[in-house]
Write a protein that holds these residues in place. Sequence first.
Motif, short mmCIF file in Angstrom:
data_model
loop_
_atom_site.label_atom_id
_atom_site.label_comp_id
_atom_site.label_asym_id
_atom_site.label_seq_id
_atom_site.Cartn_x
_atom_site.Cartn_y
_atom_site.Cartn_z
N ILE A 39 0.84 -1.20 0.00
CA ILE A 39 0.00 0.00 0.00
C ILE A 39 0.87 1.25 0.00
CG2 ILE A 39 -1.60 1.36 1.41
CD1 ILE A 39 -2.89 -1.24 2.29
N LEU A 40 1.90 1.23 0.82
CA LEU A 40 2.78 2.40 0.93
C LEU A 40 3.50 2.67 -0.39
CD1 LEU A 40 3.96 4.49 2.93
CD2 LEU A 40 5.79 2.85 3.40
N ILE A 41 4.03 1.61 -1.01
CA ILE A 41 4.75 1.77 -2.28
C ILE A 41 3.79 2.22 -3.38
CG2 ILE A 41 5.97 0.51 -4.09
CD1 ILE A 41 7.28 -1.17 -1.93
N LEU A 42 2.60 1.60 -3.42
CA LEU A 42 1.62 1.96 -4.45
C LEU A 42 1.15 3.40 -4.27
CD1 LEU A 42 -0.09 0.94 -6.83
CD2 LEU A 42 -1.82 0.23 -5.17
N TRP A 43 0.95 3.81 -3.05
CA TRP A 43 0.49 5.17 -2.75
C TRP A 43 1.50 6.21 -3.23
CZ3 TRP A 43 1.41 7.89 2.45
CH2 TRP A 43 0.75 9.12 2.47
N VAL A 44 2.78 5.94 -3.03
CA VAL A 44 3.81 6.89 -3.43
C VAL A 44 4.03 6.87 -4.94
CG1 VAL A 44 6.24 7.50 -3.20
CG2 VAL A 44 4.94 6.80 -1.17
N LEU A 45 4.19 5.67 -5.51
CA LEU A 45 4.55 5.58 -6.92
C LEU A 45 3.40 5.94 -7.85
CD1 LEU A 45 6.79 2.38 -7.10
CD2 LEU A 45 7.46 4.77 -6.85
N SER A 46 2.15 5.80 -7.39
CA SER A 46 1.02 6.16 -8.25
C SER A 46 0.97 7.65 -8.54
CB SER A 46 -0.30 5.71 -7.61
OG SER A 46 -0.48 6.33 -6.35
N ARG A 47 1.71 8.43 -7.78
CA ARG A 47 1.81 9.87 -8.07
C ARG A 47 2.82 10.16 -9.17
NH1 ARG A 47 -0.20 12.71 -3.47
NH2 ARG A 47 -0.79 11.28 -1.79
N ILE A 48 3.61 9.15 -9.54
CA ILE A 48 4.68 9.33 -10.53
C ILE A 48 4.31 8.68 -11.85
CG2 ILE A 48 7.13 8.98 -11.00
CD1 ILE A 48 7.57 8.79 -7.99
N ILE A 49 3.79 7.45 -11.80
CA ILE A 49 3.46 6.72 -13.03
C ILE A 49 2.02 6.24 -12.97
CG2 ILE A 49 5.83 5.97 -13.47
CD1 ILE A 49 5.28 3.40 -12.13
N ASP A 50 1.52 5.78 -14.12
CA ASP A 50 0.14 5.34 -14.24
C ASP A 50 -0.16 4.19 -13.28
OD1 ASP A 50 -2.50 5.25 -15.76
OD2 ASP A 50 -1.74 3.20 -16.07
N ARG A 51 -1.30 4.29 -12.58
CA ARG A 51 -1.63 3.31 -11.54
C ARG A 51 -1.88 1.93 -12.13
NH1 ARG A 51 -6.41 1.80 -8.79
NH2 ARG A 51 -7.60 3.21 -10.12
N GLN A 52 -2.56 1.84 -13.28
CA GLN A 52 -2.85 0.54 -13.87
C GLN A 52 -1.58 -0.16 -14.33
OE1 GLN A 52 -5.75 -0.94 -13.73
NE2 GLN A 52 -6.57 0.86 -12.68
N HIS A 53 -0.68 0.59 -14.91
CA HIS A 53 0.61 0.02 -15.33
C HIS A 53 1.40 -0.45 -14.12
CE1 HIS A 53 4.40 0.49 -18.04
NE2 HIS A 53 4.12 -0.76 -17.77
N LEU A 54 1.34 0.33 -13.04
CA LEU A 54 2.04 -0.03 -11.81
C LEU A 54 1.45 -1.29 -11.21
CD1 LEU A 54 4.15 0.74 -9.68
CD2 LEU A 54 2.41 2.16 -8.59
N LEU A 55 0.12 -1.40 -11.21
CA LEU A 55 -0.53 -2.59 -10.66
C LEU A 55 -0.19 -3.84 -11.48
CD1 LEU A 55 -4.08 -1.22 -9.72
CD2 LEU A 55 -2.37 -2.13 -8.14
N ALA A 56 -0.09 -3.68 -12.80
CA ALA A 56 0.27 -4.83 -13.65
C ALA A 56 1.67 -5.32 -13.33
CB ALA A 56 0.15 -4.43 -15.11
N THR A 57 2.61 -4.40 -13.18
CA THR A 57 3.98 -4.78 -12.84
C THR A 57 4.04 -5.39 -11.45
OG1 THR A 57 4.80 -2.95 -14.17
CG2 THR A 57 6.36 -3.96 -12.65
N LEU A 58 3.30 -4.80 -10.51
CA LEU A 58 3.27 -5.33 -9.15
C LEU A 58 2.69 -6.73 -9.12
CD1 LEU A 58 3.91 -4.47 -6.26
CD2 LEU A 58 1.59 -3.58 -6.07
N GLY A 59 1.66 -6.99 -9.94
CA GLY A 59 1.07 -8.32 -9.99
C GLY A 59 2.04 -9.36 -10.52
N ALA A 60 2.81 -9.00 -11.54
CA ALA A 60 3.80 -9.93 -12.09
C ALA A 60 4.87 -10.28 -11.07
CB ALA A 60 4.44 -9.33 -13.35
N ASN A 61 5.28 -9.29 -10.28
CA ASN A 61 6.29 -9.55 -9.25
C ASN A 61 5.70 -10.29 -8.05
OD1 ASN A 61 9.01 -8.03 -9.92
ND2 ASN A 61 7.36 -6.70 -10.60
N LEU A 62 4.44 -10.00 -7.72
CA LEU A 62 3.80 -10.73 -6.61
C LEU A 62 3.64 -12.20 -6.94
CD1 LEU A 62 0.99 -8.34 -5.29
CD2 LEU A 62 2.96 -9.20 -4.04
#
Length: 288
Positions: free
Chosen positions: A45-68
Amino acid sequence: MLPVFLTTPVAFTLQVLRAFRANQGLLLAAALAYYLLLSIVPLLILILWVLSRIIDRQHLLATLGANLERIVPGQSALLLDELARFSEHHSAIGWVLSGSLVYFSSQAFTVLERALSVIFLHRIAVRRRHFMVSAIIPYLYILVLGLGLLLMTLITGSLEAIGAQSLHFLGHSWSLQGLSGALLSALGLAAEIVVLTSIYVVMPVRRPAWRHALIGASAAALLWEIMRLVLIWYFHTLSTVSVVYGSLTTAIVVLTSFDVAAILLLLGAQVIAEYEQRSAPAPQAALA
């Protein structure tokens, strides 16, 4: 001279397992898995909250899902759903909740440092670490993981763009999607080894040789890739955990995955510890 694990691999492996058992490795791994389960959601949550201000949230979630999927095989989609719902209300995060997220995100790193101190006890006897350094290291790792996810997101976007293209040569056309997928898998494995190497270098007291840390990290990463496939196969074919635990299934499966990962992480550290002790020069006898 060949390393000891190449000259006598069976004897070295048995010694690592004996030392791991003597250090109560399974108990340490269970404690670490519990704190990983406690820390993973606040950390994401903390990483997503910070990085979503820099890059697109959907793209970030897709990358996060692949790593998870590499960390909690088969359960990444459920975790992503919870993170996506939370991120839709990120404006409600206040100072108190932010502090709580930062604190709980750091707990797994704190327990990991203490578990490694048991395995690397021969270092503690020589040198101790200042308590302020131990207090700062978990938060530095949170920052590094956030930056690493940002970098992975940018690289993944570039590789996906390559995969959407085709190579034309001598009248034939070949899709680059397979090459893109192979590069993404290799990138994921390399990222695992880099993170594990940094953990083995930074977390224990007294910095080891990078070569030793790389040996332990490579062993742990390769074993985890094998166990990850085994876990996926088991939970999809033989497991009856959903019948027994019902609504708690996700938590039990994630905790089991973390327990296996923690065992392999600490086993990698035990490999380094045994290699260090075997490679150390024998003390000279005192002169009469």
